[in-house]
Structures are given as structure tokens and as C-alpha cells.
Design an enzyme around this catalytic site. Structure first.
Site, short mmCIF file in Angstrom:
data_model
loop_
_atom_site.label_atom_id
_atom_site.label_comp_id
_atom_site.label_asym_id
_atom_site.label_seq_id
_atom_site.Cartn_x
_atom_site.Cartn_y
_atom_site.Cartn_z
CG HIS A 49 -2.03 0.98 1.14
ND1 HIS A 49 -3.27 0.76 1.68
CD2 HIS A 49 -2.09 2.22 0.59
CE1 HIS A 49 -4.04 1.81 1.46
NE2 HIS A 49 -3.34 2.71 0.81
CG HIS A 51 -1.24 6.64 -1.87
ND1 HIS A 51 -2.42 6.58 -2.56
CD2 HIS A 51 -1.49 6.06 -0.67
CE1 HIS A 51 -3.36 6.00 -1.81
NE2 HIS A 51 -2.82 5.68 -0.64
NE ARG A 53 0.76 11.48 -3.04
CZ ARG A 53 -0.32 11.18 -2.31
NH1 ARG A 53 -1.39 10.67 -2.88
NH2 ARG A 53 -0.32 11.37 -1.01
CG ASN A 83 -5.30 7.93 -4.24
OD1 ASN A 83 -4.25 7.32 -4.45
ND2 ASN A 83 -5.50 8.63 -3.14
CD GLU A 141 -6.47 3.59 -0.30
OE1 GLU A 141 -5.55 4.42 -0.37
OE2 GLU A 141 -6.99 3.26 0.77
CG HIS A 199 -6.00 2.28 5.54
ND1 HIS A 199 -7.37 2.21 5.56
CD2 HIS A 199 -5.69 2.95 4.41
CE1 HIS A 199 -7.85 2.80 4.50
NE2 HIS A 199 -6.85 3.25 3.79
CG ASP A 260 -2.29 4.63 3.42
OD1 ASP A 260 -2.14 4.91 2.22
OD2 ASP A 260 -3.29 4.97 4.08
CG HIS A 264 0.27 14.99 1.34
ND1 HIS A 264 -0.55 15.03 0.24
CD2 HIS A 264 -0.24 14.01 2.13
CE1 HIS A 264 -1.51 14.13 0.36
NE2 HIS A 264 -1.33 13.49 1.51
O1 DOR Z 1 -4.44 9.65 4.45
C1 DOR Z 1 -4.61 9.21 3.33
N1 DOR Z 1 -3.87 9.64 2.29
N2 DOR Z 1 -5.54 8.30 3.13
C2 DOR Z 1 -5.90 7.91 1.92
O2 DOR Z 1 -6.75 7.08 1.82
C3 DOR Z 1 -5.29 8.52 0.72
C4 DOR Z 1 -3.94 9.00 1.03
C5 DOR Z 1 -3.37 9.89 -0.04
O3 DOR Z 1 -3.46 9.53 -1.22
O4 DOR Z 1 -2.82 10.92 0.29
ZN ZN Z 2 -7.02 4.62 2.26
ZN ZN Z 3 -3.93 4.70 0.79
#
Ligand code: DOR
Ligand code: ZN
Ligand code: ZN
Length: 387
Positions: A49, A51, A53, A83, A141, A199, A260, A264
Site C-alpha cells: 500500500h 501512493h 503519485r 488515486n 483501494e 489500513h 500507506d 505530501h
Molecule cells: O491519508 C490518506 N492519504 N488516506 C488515503 O486514503 C489517501 C492518502 C493519499 O493519497 O494521500
Molecule cells: Zn485509504
Molecule cells: Zn492509501
């Protein structure tokens, strides 16, 4: 080639040699002598899991920077989430992202396809086209709330049309209380069918999943931090300390440990962007906890290596065993040190684990090749395999 040393093999640390041919383990035995490796030779981690980007959010992470971060943390396979901006919701964008991955990933890379209201009627067709190119996507997800959210009915429809692992971000959109939101969403999803739940942050939901056919995942941040201590946003939110402690006590019921990893920029973070980076720190922090006796080494391997491979169907990955890729993270138990954001490789540039102790891998091997040694990367980007 034979790598010799203290190997985590069949549930114990034993001194032996690992014989490797074409990147795959062909034999393991005490009588096999070869290149001596100091430290404990562990199977490489699998973080299902993350991200990473890219696209319009390349400023906060790319597959290149995210996978480099993974490698430094002893993780040799990641599952990236859809996402992104734009999101991964059809085959065209899926292929575009895989092209980026082919060129830029340091570690092995798998990508989940996004399920949204708009693509549910074509989801099997999209999957078929993706699989024609020999990629192995899961669906995930799937959000029940916020941007890219789907209804339970849509989830039900998807479940009926595709015979695929579907990973769910389970938070009920109509429930204000964040504990109830998770429990309610999990309850409802369990009535629909078998899922992998991302999560999970409450013992109640974890227990319900444990007694079902479905599988669960927990994160370091929900285990280690309560909302009283860390007041930063993440979805699902950090819980009260009582709820957190109950989650820790029920850790054995979780199938998977995953980060996860949600990078950012610091500015965005101050403005409330949800999520924490963590792909580089997860294995080092938990290996340190093993050293301190907080968790058992077998539980760590089960939840961060064996079950991720099993649940996601990555047959060539997992424990150090004949037939598996020779992917190792070598830890020197004496080399503990505090985590510092400035030592990490995510573009985020910050961590909520600043100052916590960890043991970072001193060497990493992928398919028998040494890819990291004493903080130095020995391969180029694009070395990772795209699955
Ligand atoms: O805190 C989160 N950040 N939860 C998520 O489900 C998405 C993720 C993100 O893509 O920043
Ligand atoms: Zn999530
Ligand atoms: Zn996530």
C-alpha cells in the site's frame, strides 16, 4: 552463486548458504559455502500500500523517488494505488503509468486499478485489456468516502462481475464517528463478500475480518500514534489511545502490515493534506522492535513478506525458500539509529517518525544482485520489474 550467513529460514535464524541461479533461489543448506554476508539475511519486504503519485503530483512523489525510498527501507516490491491525478481508471492511463514505471522504478512494481462509479460497468473489460499485456492488477483501494468514492451497490456490482482481489478503504460516508464509520463499513462489506481491507484502525473491525474469509492490513501510524499525541490528518484518522492500544493487542489478527505511504509537501501538510510517508521506515522500525522484543520476528515476516505475497498472488516473492526470487534485506542488529527526515529519500522531506529508533538494512539484494550497500545504490532506475 552462493550467499552465506545468518539467514531467516523456515521460521528461525540459521547459519547456511543460499544458492541462486538466474535470480531465483535453487537450494538452501548448511553445507553450502559461498560469499560471506554479515548481519541477518532477511527476506525483502513487500509493501502492498503506497501512493507514488507522479503525473500532476510529481512534485510530491514519483515512482522514481518513491521506489528509491522503498529500496533504502529494504522493500523490494510495492503495490501502488490508483488515486493519482489523473486517476488510474481505464486501461489507457494504466498503460501510461506502467510505462513510467518501466523506466523509473528501482524496486518491483505493481499497480492497482481504480474502481469508480463511472467505470464499474466496464471494469471486467478494462481488466481484460490490462491482463492481455501481462500485467497483474488488483482493484484498489476502493474509497467509500471522499474523492473517487463509490457506493456499496457499486462495490457489490464489481464483486459480482470480477473475480479479483478488491482492496477497500472502509469508512462509511454517513457515519460521523470515526470508529463507528470503520466498523459499519467493514460490516457492510463483509455482507457483500470477500475483500482485502486497507489500513484497519480498530480492534473491532480487525476481529470481524479475522473471523471472516476477508483479509486485513494495519499501518505503523495507527499502531504507534493516537490522536491525542499526533494531531495531523490521515484517512482513516488516528484514534483515541484506548482504541490504539486495543489495536496493538490484536495485532496478531492482522494479515498484512503496510505503510500507506502518502507523501505530501510540508506546506500541503500544514494545510491539512491527509497521510504520512512511510515506505522507507516501516521495515527498519519493525526490525528494531523485533530486536527490542516488542514483536516476534516470525510475525513481522508473516505480515510484511509472506502474507502480502500470498494474498496478492505474487508467487515468486515471499520467504527465503527454493523457487522464490533471491530478494533480501540484510540487517545488522547493532546498527540502530534514530530516524531523521533528512536521511530519507521520499520527496515529502518529513516524517512523523522523526527520532524513533530503527535499523536500516546495510545491504539489499534483488534477484541475487546486490542493489544497495552501506547507503549506496548500486543499480540504475528502471532496474525494478513491472508486474
Ligand atoms: O491519508 C490518506 N492519504 N488516506 C488515503 O486514503 C489517501 C492518502 C493519499 O493519497 O494521500
Ligand atoms: Zn485509504
Ligand atoms: Zn492509501
Amino acid at each position: 552463486m552462493i550467499i552465506y550467513g545468518n539467514v531467516f529460514y523456515k521460521g528461525r535464524i540459521v547459519e547456511c548458504g543460499i544458492e541462486i541461479e538466474n535470480g531465483v533461489i535453487v537450494d538452501v543448506g548448511k553445507d553450502k559455502r559461498g560469499k560471506n554476508v554479515d548481519g541477518i539475511i532477511m527476506p525483502a519486504g513487500i509493501d502492498v500500500h503506497v501512493h507514488f503519485r507522479d503525473f500532476k503530483e510529481s512534485y510530491k512523489e514519483t515512482i522514481e523517488s518513491g521506489s528509491l525510498s522503498a529500496l533504502y527501507g529494504g522493500v523490494c516490491l510495492v503495490v501502488d494505488q490508483p488515486n493519482t491525478n489523473p486517476p488510474i481508471v481505464d486501461e489507457e492511463i494504466y498503460f501510461r503509468r506502467m510505462e513510467i514505471a518501466e523506466k523509473s522504478t528501482y524496486v518491483d512494481y505493481s499497480l492497482n486499478l481504480g474502481l469508480v462509479e463511472d467505470n464499474v460497468d466496464k471494469i471486467d473489460e478494462i481488466l481484460r485489456k490490462i491482463e492481455e499485456k501481462h500485467y497483474v492488477p488488483a482493484i484498489g483501494e476502493v474509497f467509500l468516502k471522499d474523492r473517487m468514492s463509490v457506493s456499496y451497490e457499486t462495490l457489490e456490482k464489481a464483486k459480482k462481475t470480477v473475480n479479483k482481489l478488491i482492496t477497500v478503504h472502509a469508512e462509511d460516508p454517513n457515519e460521523e464517528d470515526d470508529v463507528k464509520a470503520e466498523v459499519k463499513a467493514v460490516e457492510r462489506c463483509l455482507s457483500i463478500g470477500k475483500f482485502h481491507f486497507c489500513h484497519i484502525s480498530t480492534a473491532k473491525a480487525l476481529d470481524m475480518i479475522y473471523h471472516s474469509e476477508s483479509t486485513s492490513e494495519v499501518t505503523p501510524h495507527h499502531l504507534l500514534y493516537s490522536k491525542e499525541v499526533v494531531k495531523l490528518r490521515v484517512n482513516p484518522p488516528l484514534k483515541s489511545n484506548d482504541v490504539r492500544v486495543a489495536l496493538v493487542r490484536n495485532f496478531h489478527k492482522a494479515d498484512i502490515l503496510a505503510s500507506d505511504h502518502a507523501p505530501h509537501t510540508l506546506e500541503e501538510k500544514w494545510e491539512g493534506a491527509p497521510g504520512f510517508p512511510g515506505v522507507e521506515t516501516i521495515y527498519p522500525m519493525f526490525f528494531y522492535m523485533v530486536k527490542r522484543g516488542y514483536i516476534r520476528i516470525n510475525d513481522l515476516v508473516e505480515k510484511f513478506v509472506v502474507n502480502p505475497a500470498k494474498i496478492f498472488g505474487f508467487d515468486r516473492y515471499g520467504e527465503i525458500e527454493v523457487g522464490k526470487y533471491a530478494n533480501f534485506a540484510v540487517f545488522d542488529p547493532h546498527s540502530e539509529k534514530p530516524i531523521k527526515a533528512r536521511d530519507l529519500h521520499s520527496k515529502a522531506g518529513w516524517t512523523i517518525y522523526e527520532g524513533l529508533m530503527a535499523i536500516f538494512p546495510k545491504e539489499v539484494y534483488m534477484r541475487g544482485e546486490k542493489v544497495l550497500e552501506d547507503g549506496e545504490i548500486l543499480i540504475d532506475k528502471g532496474f525494478g520489474k513491472v508486474l
